[in-house]
Design a protein around this motif. Structure first.
Motif, PDB file in Angstrom:
ATOM      1  N   ILE A 177       4.590  -0.460   0.336  1.00  0.00           N
ATOM      2  CA  ILE A 177       3.220  -0.626   0.817  1.00  0.00           C
ATOM      3  C   ILE A 177       2.313  -0.055  -0.260  1.00  0.00           C
ATOM      4  CG2 ILE A 177       1.512  -0.069   2.573  1.00  0.00           C
ATOM      5  CD1 ILE A 177       3.715   0.171   4.605  1.00  0.00           C
ATOM      6  N   GLU A 178       1.442  -0.910  -0.791  1.00  0.00           N
ATOM      7  CA  GLU A 178       0.548  -0.501  -1.869  1.00  0.00           C
ATOM      8  C   GLU A 178      -0.709   0.161  -1.306  1.00  0.00           C
ATOM      9  OE1 GLU A 178       1.648  -0.897  -5.073  1.00  0.00           O
ATOM     10  OE2 GLU A 178       3.443  -1.630  -4.042  1.00  0.00           O
ATOM     11  N   HIS A 179      -1.055   1.300  -1.865  1.00  0.00           N
ATOM     12  CA  HIS A 179      -2.235   2.106  -1.528  1.00  0.00           C
ATOM     13  C   HIS A 179      -1.999   2.935  -0.266  1.00  0.00           C
ATOM     14  CE1 HIS A 179      -3.994  -0.077  -4.745  1.00  0.00           C
ATOM     15  NE2 HIS A 179      -4.088  -1.208  -4.075  1.00  0.00           N
ATOM     16  N   CYS A 180      -1.855   2.297   0.875  1.00  0.00           N
ATOM     17  CA  CYS A 180      -1.419   3.004   2.092  1.00  0.00           C
ATOM     18  C   CYS A 180      -2.248   4.268   2.340  1.00  0.00           C
ATOM     19  CB  CYS A 180       0.064   3.356   1.935  1.00  0.00           C
ATOM     20  SG  CYS A 180       0.949   3.628   3.466  1.00  0.00           S
ATOM     21  N   GLN A 181      -3.554   4.181   2.126  1.00  0.00           N
ATOM     22  CA  GLN A 181      -4.390   5.378   2.096  1.00  0.00           C
ATOM     23  C   GLN A 181      -4.571   6.052   3.450  1.00  0.00           C
ATOM     24  OE1 GLN A 181      -7.185   3.200  -1.031  1.00  0.00           O
ATOM     25  NE2 GLN A 181      -8.100   5.143  -0.441  1.00  0.00           N
ATOM     26  N   GLN A 202      -1.791   6.047  -4.915  1.00  0.00           N
ATOM     27  CA  GLN A 202      -2.429   6.452  -6.156  1.00  0.00           C
ATOM     28  C   GLN A 202      -3.368   7.636  -5.902  1.00  0.00           C
ATOM     29  OE1 GLN A 202      -2.659   3.019  -5.027  1.00  0.00           O
ATOM     30  NE2 GLN A 202      -0.659   2.825  -5.981  1.00  0.00           N
ATOM     31  N   PRO A 203      -3.090   8.788  -6.513  1.00  0.00           N
ATOM     32  CA  PRO A 203      -3.936   9.975  -6.289  1.00  0.00           C
ATOM     33  C   PRO A 203      -5.404   9.761  -6.637  1.00  0.00           C
ATOM     34  CG  PRO A 203      -1.878  10.593  -7.355  1.00  0.00           C
ATOM     35  CD  PRO A 203      -1.922   9.092  -7.351  1.00  0.00           C
ATOM     36  N   ASN A 204      -5.690   8.859  -7.590  1.00  0.00           N
ATOM     37  CA  ASN A 204      -7.092   8.666  -7.978  1.00  0.00           C
ATOM     38  C   ASN A 204      -7.940   8.141  -6.827  1.00  0.00           C
ATOM     39  OD1 ASN A 204      -5.333   6.298  -8.740  1.00  0.00           O
ATOM     40  ND2 ASN A 204      -7.323   5.303  -8.932  1.00  0.00           N
ATOM     41  N   SER A 236      -7.955   9.284  -3.929  1.00  0.00           N
ATOM     42  CA  SER A 236      -8.405  10.395  -3.089  1.00  0.00           C
ATOM     43  C   SER A 236      -9.913  10.576  -3.219  1.00  0.00           C
ATOM     44  CB  SER A 236      -7.683  11.690  -3.487  1.00  0.00           C
ATOM     45  OG  SER A 236      -6.294  11.586  -3.245  1.00  0.00           O
ATOM     46  N   PHE A 237     -10.445  10.187  -4.375  1.00  0.00           N
ATOM     47  CA  PHE A 237     -11.889  10.300  -4.602  1.00  0.00           C
ATOM     48  C   PHE A 237     -12.683   9.366  -3.694  1.00  0.00           C
ATOM     49  CE2 PHE A 237     -15.841   9.511  -7.077  1.00  0.00           C
ATOM     50  CZ  PHE A 237     -16.294  10.826  -7.128  1.00  0.00           C
ATOM     51  N   ASP A 238     -12.004   8.396  -3.084  1.00  0.00           N
ATOM     52  CA  ASP A 238     -12.700   7.502  -2.149  1.00  0.00           C
ATOM     53  C   ASP A 238     -13.313   8.275  -0.987  1.00  0.00           C
ATOM     54  OD1 ASP A 238     -12.074   5.335  -3.681  1.00  0.00           O
ATOM     55  OD2 ASP A 238     -10.549   4.512  -2.334  1.00  0.00           O
ATOM     56  N   SER A 239     -12.750   9.443  -0.674  1.00  0.00           N
ATOM     57  CA  SER A 239     -13.298  10.258   0.414  1.00  0.00           C
ATOM     58  C   SER A 239     -14.705  10.740   0.086  1.00  0.00           C
ATOM     59  CB  SER A 239     -12.387  11.459   0.684  1.00  0.00           C
ATOM     60  OG  SER A 239     -11.123  11.023   1.143  1.00  0.00           O
ATOM     61  N   ILE A 240     -15.010  10.831  -1.193  1.00  0.00           N
ATOM     62  CA  ILE A 240     -16.361  11.193  -1.630  1.00  0.00           C
ATOM     63  C   ILE A 240     -17.183   9.941  -1.904  1.00  0.00           C
ATOM     64  CG2 ILE A 240     -17.686  12.341  -3.449  1.00  0.00           C
ATOM     65  CD1 ILE A 240     -15.317  14.266  -3.773  1.00  0.00           C
ATOM     66  N   ARG A 241     -16.566   9.003  -2.616  1.00  0.00           N
ATOM     67  CA  ARG A 241     -17.283   7.784  -3.015  1.00  0.00           C
ATOM     68  C   ARG A 241     -17.772   6.998  -1.806  1.00  0.00           C
ATOM     69  NH1 ARG A 241     -13.458   5.158  -6.312  1.00  0.00           N
ATOM     70  NH2 ARG A 241     -14.410   6.059  -8.172  1.00  0.00           N
ATOM     71  N   TYR A 242     -16.978   6.978  -0.731  1.00  0.00           N
ATOM     72  CA  TYR A 242     -17.318   6.135   0.415  1.00  0.00           C
ATOM     73  C   TYR A 242     -17.610   6.942   1.680  1.00  0.00           C
ATOM     74  CZ  TYR A 242     -15.550   2.452  -2.617  1.00  0.00           C
ATOM     75  OH  TYR A 242     -15.357   1.595  -3.679  1.00  0.00           O
ATOM     76  N   LYS A 243     -18.087   8.171   1.502  1.00  0.00           N
ATOM     77  CA  LYS A 243     -18.410   8.974   2.684  1.00  0.00           C
ATOM     78  C   LYS A 243     -19.625   8.429   3.421  1.00  0.00           C
ATOM     79  CE  LYS A 243     -21.053  12.456   0.076  1.00  0.00           C
ATOM     80  NZ  LYS A 243     -21.129  13.903  -0.264  1.00  0.00           N
ATOM     81  N   ASP A 244     -20.330   7.482   2.774  1.00  0.00           N
ATOM     82  CA  ASP A 244     -21.459   6.841   3.441  1.00  0.00           C
ATOM     83  C   ASP A 244     -21.003   5.899   4.548  1.00  0.00           C
ATOM     84  OD1 ASP A 244     -20.346   5.155   1.383  1.00  0.00           O
ATOM     85  OD2 ASP A 244     -22.028   3.790   1.725  1.00  0.00           O
ATOM     86  N   ARG A 245     -19.749   5.481   4.525  1.00  0.00           N
ATOM     87  CA  ARG A 245     -19.270   4.480   5.488  1.00  0.00           C
ATOM     88  C   ARG A 245     -18.090   4.958   6.325  1.00  0.00           C
ATOM     89  NH1 ARG A 245     -18.012   0.261   0.934  1.00  0.00           N
ATOM     90  NH2 ARG A 245     -19.988   1.213   0.372  1.00  0.00           N
ATOM     91  N   LEU A 246     -17.553   6.144   5.988  1.00  0.00           N
ATOM     92  CA  LEU A 246     -16.386   6.657   6.692  1.00  0.00           C
ATOM     93  C   LEU A 246     -16.731   7.945   7.429  1.00  0.00           C
ATOM     94  CD1 LEU A 246     -13.718   6.232   3.848  1.00  0.00           C
ATOM     95  CD2 LEU A 246     -14.238   4.628   5.706  1.00  0.00           C
ATOM     96  N   SER A 247     -16.132   8.138   8.592  1.00  0.00           N
ATOM     97  CA  SER A 247     -16.350   9.376   9.332  1.00  0.00           C
ATOM     98  C   SER A 247     -15.710  10.542   8.581  1.00  0.00           C
ATOM     99  CB  SER A 247     -15.731   9.273  10.727  1.00  0.00           C
ATOM    100  OG  SER A 247     -14.311   9.267  10.644  1.00  0.00           O
ATOM    101  N   ASP A 276      -8.402  12.040   6.326  1.00  0.00           N
ATOM    102  CA  ASP A 276      -7.111  11.361   6.486  1.00  0.00           C
ATOM    103  C   ASP A 276      -6.695  10.575   5.243  1.00  0.00           C
ATOM    104  OD1 ASP A 276      -6.898  12.312   9.054  1.00  0.00           O
ATOM    105  OD2 ASP A 276      -7.673  10.490   9.997  1.00  0.00           O
ATOM    106  N   ASN A 277      -7.613  10.382   4.310  1.00  0.00           N
ATOM    107  CA  ASN A 277      -7.325   9.585   3.122  1.00  0.00           C
ATOM    108  C   ASN A 277      -6.260  10.253   2.251  1.00  0.00           C
ATOM    109  OD1 ASN A 277      -7.507   7.738   0.984  1.00  0.00           O
ATOM    110  ND2 ASN A 277      -9.235   8.817   0.051  1.00  0.00           N
ATOM    111  N   ASN A 278      -5.250   9.475   1.851  1.00  0.00           N
ATOM    112  CA  ASN A 278      -4.192   9.974   0.962  1.00  0.00           C
ATOM    113  C   ASN A 278      -3.635  11.319   1.437  1.00  0.00           C
ATOM    114  OD1 ASN A 278      -4.039   7.812  -0.744  1.00  0.00           O
ATOM    115  ND2 ASN A 278      -5.004   8.795  -2.498  1.00  0.00           N
ATOM    116  N   SER A 279      -3.039  11.311   2.606  1.00  0.00           N
ATOM    117  CA  SER A 279      -2.524  12.551   3.213  1.00  0.00           C
ATOM    118  C   SER A 279      -1.177  12.936   2.599  1.00  0.00           C
ATOM    119  CB  SER A 279      -2.390  12.370   4.727  1.00  0.00           C
ATOM    120  OG  SER A 279      -3.632  12.091   5.320  1.00  0.00           O
ATOM    121  N   PHE A 280      -1.207  13.297   1.331  1.00  0.00           N
ATOM    122  CA  PHE A 280       0.038  13.584   0.624  1.00  0.00           C
ATOM    123  C   PHE A 280       0.789  14.780   1.211  1.00  0.00           C
ATOM    124  CE2 PHE A 280      -2.340  11.425  -2.904  1.00  0.00           C
ATOM    125  CZ  PHE A 280      -1.504  10.322  -2.989  1.00  0.00           C
ATOM    126  N   ARG A 281       0.063  15.803   1.623  1.00  0.00           N
ATOM    127  CA  ARG A 281       0.739  16.990   2.159  1.00  0.00           C
ATOM    128  C   ARG A 281       1.485  16.644   3.445  1.00  0.00           C
ATOM    129  NH1 ARG A 281       1.215  19.471  -1.745  1.00  0.00           N
ATOM    130  NH2 ARG A 281       3.249  19.479  -0.742  1.00  0.00           N
TER     131      ARG A 281
END
Length: 319
Positions: free
Chosen positions: A259-263, A283-285, A287-298, A304-309
């Protein structure tokens, strides 16, 4: 004390696309529409990269006076086309369907083929790109979206087969004479965050859509199983990830499933994926989507994005 580490492998990349688009104008740093238009008007190529659709939009009047260009959303999953470009390439399938988000998600290989056909390209660009990767410590980059047969011949000629692995759509695969060079088939289950087509909820109530119905996706998976090829399914949103895992659980006759991305995978789906032997190609990069797209995501969705831990510590995935 200095330690040497082996050169890295990028298991999700698009080296051919990056090579041909590397010289295209990029408006990602243009914070105003006026700055972007100035860059576009002086463009010497038909393809403009880096448009952030949340910063500004281009009106029909503005597109009417632009040179013949395609403006690519930074996600590369949505596009704008100037009027002059439409006139020149009116018969192109891309021009006829670029406004249809579902068509775009199903035909990204075709789109790349079209882009390559309108761009001046030299083999040296591939060599330059892999030289650039090597300077970053990356030796190997998988081609996740092979668009046409000539790309295989090009990599053979350049001696780069050991530095990549080819994936393509099932439609492109069926047209190839050198199918033995294809490692696997790629399918898109949803879109992207940038174009709000990833299958998940957004703050403005807009909801991304699945690219395929359950029945349609199941048929595609069965077709891949019959080829005895690996399978990679692009799924970013939780709804798409759940759909993919549900259907994979019914068909386990594929030698390798990713599964690709699977964020935005849920804890429950993560355990199911682990049990099914699914590889999470993340892709760890992003993870920045949590900042880049905080205008559209709760706030919770961003967390929950890229929950590697969670995937490593609780579920037991090994990076």
């Amino acid at each position: 004390m200095k330690h040497k580490i082996p050169l890295l492998k990028d298991h999700h990349s698009h080296p051919f696309m990056f090579s041909i688009l590397n010289s295209c104008p990029n408006i990602s740093l243009a914070r105003t529409k006026e700055e972007a238009i100035a860059i576009i008007n002086f463009a010497e190529t038909n393809i403009i990269l880096g448009w952030n659709s949340d910063w500004y939009h281009f009106t029909t009047s503005e597109l009417r006076v632009m040179p013949p260009v395609i403006i690519c959303n930074r996600s590369f999953h949505s596009f704008l086309v100037s009027s002059s470009f439409k006139e020149i390439f009116s018969e192109a399938e891309f021009v006829q369907h670029f406004n249809d988000a579902n068509w775009v998600e199903k035909n990204l290989s075709k789109i790349m083929h079209f882009f390559a056909s309108i761009q001046t390209f030299q083999p040296q660009q591939i060599e330059d790109y892999f030289a650039f990767l090597l300077r970053q410590g990356v030796y190997y980059a998988e081609e996740m979206l092979l668009a046409f047969a000539e790309e295989i011949d090009l990599f053979i000629k350049l001696g780069f087969l050991e530095r990549t692995q080819f994936w393509t759509s099932i439609e492109i695969f069926n047209t190839l004479s050198k199918q033995e060079y294809i490692h696997g088939i790629k399918i898109f289950a949803d879109g992207s965050l940038g174009s709000k087509t990833a299958a998940m909820n957004y703050l403005d109530v807009q909801r991304g859509k699945l690219v395929h119905s359950d029945i349609a996706l199941e048929i595609l998976i069965e077709q891949v199983a019959s080829l005895n090829k690996a399978l990679a399914i692009h799924a970013i949103g939780r709804q798409a990830i759940t759909q993919v895992i549900n259907l994979i659980s019914k068909n386990q006759h594929i030698p390798e499933i990713r599964i690709e991305h699977c964020q935005f995978i849920s804890r429950r789906d993560a355990f199911r994926a682990k049990e099914l032997g699914i590889i999470l190609s993340m892709q760890p990069n992003f993870s920045f989507d949590s900042i880049r797209y905080k205008d559209r995501l709760s706030e919770q969705t961003c967390q929950d994005n890229n929950s590697f831990r969670m995937l490593i510590d609780e579920v037991g995935f090994i990076p």
